[in-house]
Design a protein around this motif. Sequence first.
Motif, short mmCIF file in Angstrom:
data_model
loop_
_atom_site.label_atom_id
_atom_site.label_comp_id
_atom_site.label_asym_id
_atom_site.label_seq_id
_atom_site.Cartn_x
_atom_site.Cartn_y
_atom_site.Cartn_z
N TRP A 65 -2.79 -5.16 7.50
CA TRP A 65 -3.41 -3.92 7.83
C TRP A 65 -4.55 -3.67 6.89
CZ3 TRP A 65 0.84 -5.34 4.90
CH2 TRP A 65 0.97 -4.78 3.66
N LEU B 298 0.39 4.10 2.43
CA LEU B 298 0.57 3.89 3.85
C LEU B 298 2.12 3.33 4.08
CD1 LEU B 298 -2.45 1.69 4.59
CD2 LEU B 298 -2.03 4.13 5.39
N GLY C 74 -6.97 -1.13 4.65
CA GLY C 74 -7.19 -0.28 3.50
C GLY C 74 -6.77 -1.05 2.22
N GLN D 82 3.82 2.15 7.65
CA GLN D 82 4.31 3.38 7.66
C GLN D 82 5.76 3.74 7.56
OE1 GLN D 82 2.40 5.07 11.16
NE2 GLN D 82 0.44 5.28 10.18
N SER E 235 0.77 -1.20 0.00
CA SER E 235 -0.03 -0.08 0.08
C SER E 235 0.87 1.25 -0.01
CB SER E 235 -0.93 0.09 1.09
OG SER E 235 -1.85 -1.09 1.24
#
Length: 626
Positions: free
Chosen positions: A238, A214, A240, A394, A211
């Motif tokens: 995760w 992210l 999303g 992240q 992603s």
Amino acid sequence: MQEWSKSYLQKASHIPDKPTPMSSCQMLRLLPLFKHVFELLPTLFNHQHLLENRVLETGAMWKCLSKYVCIFLLLTLSGIFFLFRNISILEWKLDLCIWELCSNHSEAPTPLDHNQSCNHLSQGQERTPEEALEEHYLLESIAWPEPPPQPTYIPLEQTSDPAHSHFAVLPAVGGREWHVGDQLESLVLMKDFQGHPKRYGGDFLLARLHSPELGAGVAGQVLDHQNGTYSAMFLLLWEGSVQVEVTLVHPSEAVAVLRNLSEERPNRVLYKSLFKCGLLSETTMCNLCLPTNQEPLCNYTDPHTGEPWYCYKPKQLLSCDTRINHFKAGYQKDLITDKEALLFQSGVNLKTCIRAKGSAGVTVLPKKTDKPKVESSHAKPAPVRTTPSGYYFQGSWQSLGDVVMRQFNDPTAITQCLKGKVVYMYGDSTVRQYYEFLTNFLPELKDFNLRSPVRAGPFMAVDIPHNILLKYRSHGPPITWTPLSISQLRYVANELDGLAGGSDTVVVISVWAHFCTFPVQVYIRRLRHIRRAVVRLLNRAPGTVVVVRSANLRAQSLEETLIVSDWFSVQLDKVIKGMFRGLNIKLVDAWEMTLAHHLPHNIHPHPPIIKNMINTILSHICPVKN
């Protein structure tokens, strides 16, 4: 006493018993001396001429000095006569000196039998029955499917083509939504350049779920169904939007070429050593395996581990123990044919992405707490449950193992973690990166100049106020670096045996990058010796923290692929993880950490990846307290 006498007599048997008449070679050695003497004679006669002129002016002075000139000339001629008379004795002593210095056969490494083959590649210290069985299972675990026998060369048009191939994300059971903790599956269909489906497996594929917005990513597991189709499995970790990415590293036909190189051309990297004694010097080829039907060999097998290494014996008057360094001399050329080279085209069939048929992404919802078990993406349970070692979120690596990840974002936090500790780093340049990161990031950790080669080391850094010592040393041959003194060629197992260990000691090991050209058995043998030393270290000092780093992905071109393809590295990665599984060591899964990240692959991973690896190591050294 009798053995010493016998050895001395054997040595003396090679020395001339008495002076012999001067040979032409001996005369050549004395030419510089003759030249110097004859250059002095005109000077002497010139002085005599000047004295004779003085006689014309002062006869009394000539009477006083002429007798000294005569005496000097007489002594000079006597010296020359003595030199010629005893030249054989001097030459004999010179030969004896050179023989003692450059041909000390009593201490030289033993030359190999001229008829020895390369069977020693899988030898070393004696294996236990358990280790022999382990090696069998390791080789089975990395066995790669082979294409069916072909009567002739397979044309490029019939090989795997990523442009014609595709993958599809399989829907969830009953059309339900995806949730964190579910397993996602994508089906890959390989086709050739003519668009025909492949009927056999063996392609080398990589899969990643990510992603970008992210900063998240996780490595996927690829299953080969050996019929031209593959499954890419992902654990959803995760929430999303997530995207599937599948890459063809090598078609199965290219893998067959690489397998052949590994088995038949293990000496693709050229190594040399310089032999030197006085004014004599010679460079010869070295390697784990050298053809013995050409020249005698010097045997540099390590006496403690049994790790083999050989060099051709110098042709000059130089013995095996006059070797002074080790270095890479280049690579073998013309390893494959022009037709085979077509299988390694960047952007065509070498590390090229495969397109998705339909959408490559899904939306992942929060984890369902009321669901007792994980559902697969098709009606029947998935044949394999993928278990990654961690994932990025992240931009930070989140381990799924037995450690709670900490983020060491400032030098003070790292310094406090390493306070009072000695950190030893052993291996190739992929662990040297850790040394370089820490010495650059910590202002009080000062590099101590050992005047070592820039790449090879050894290196040492100290932080005196916080009592931190950081050391790096490369592993023993094979190692493809600039000239390295043989005094610095140390095997990791021997270095580990020299450590006291303890709760203030950290050991980080990364040994893999220089073994890609050799059969996997060579790597298994090296790791076996290192593992034995690790077990001994942990037995005598259980508090020692031992960290093992696995292999990682790298950039690939035609030249790089034939020497250090990711196909070679993935086998070493599986071997090192398998051999250290079950020991009280900490693993840095460099393979998944480079595969899951969005940055391009590199033999030396980019700084953000290195920082996450350092955080992983420090989280093991200074774990979160309950």
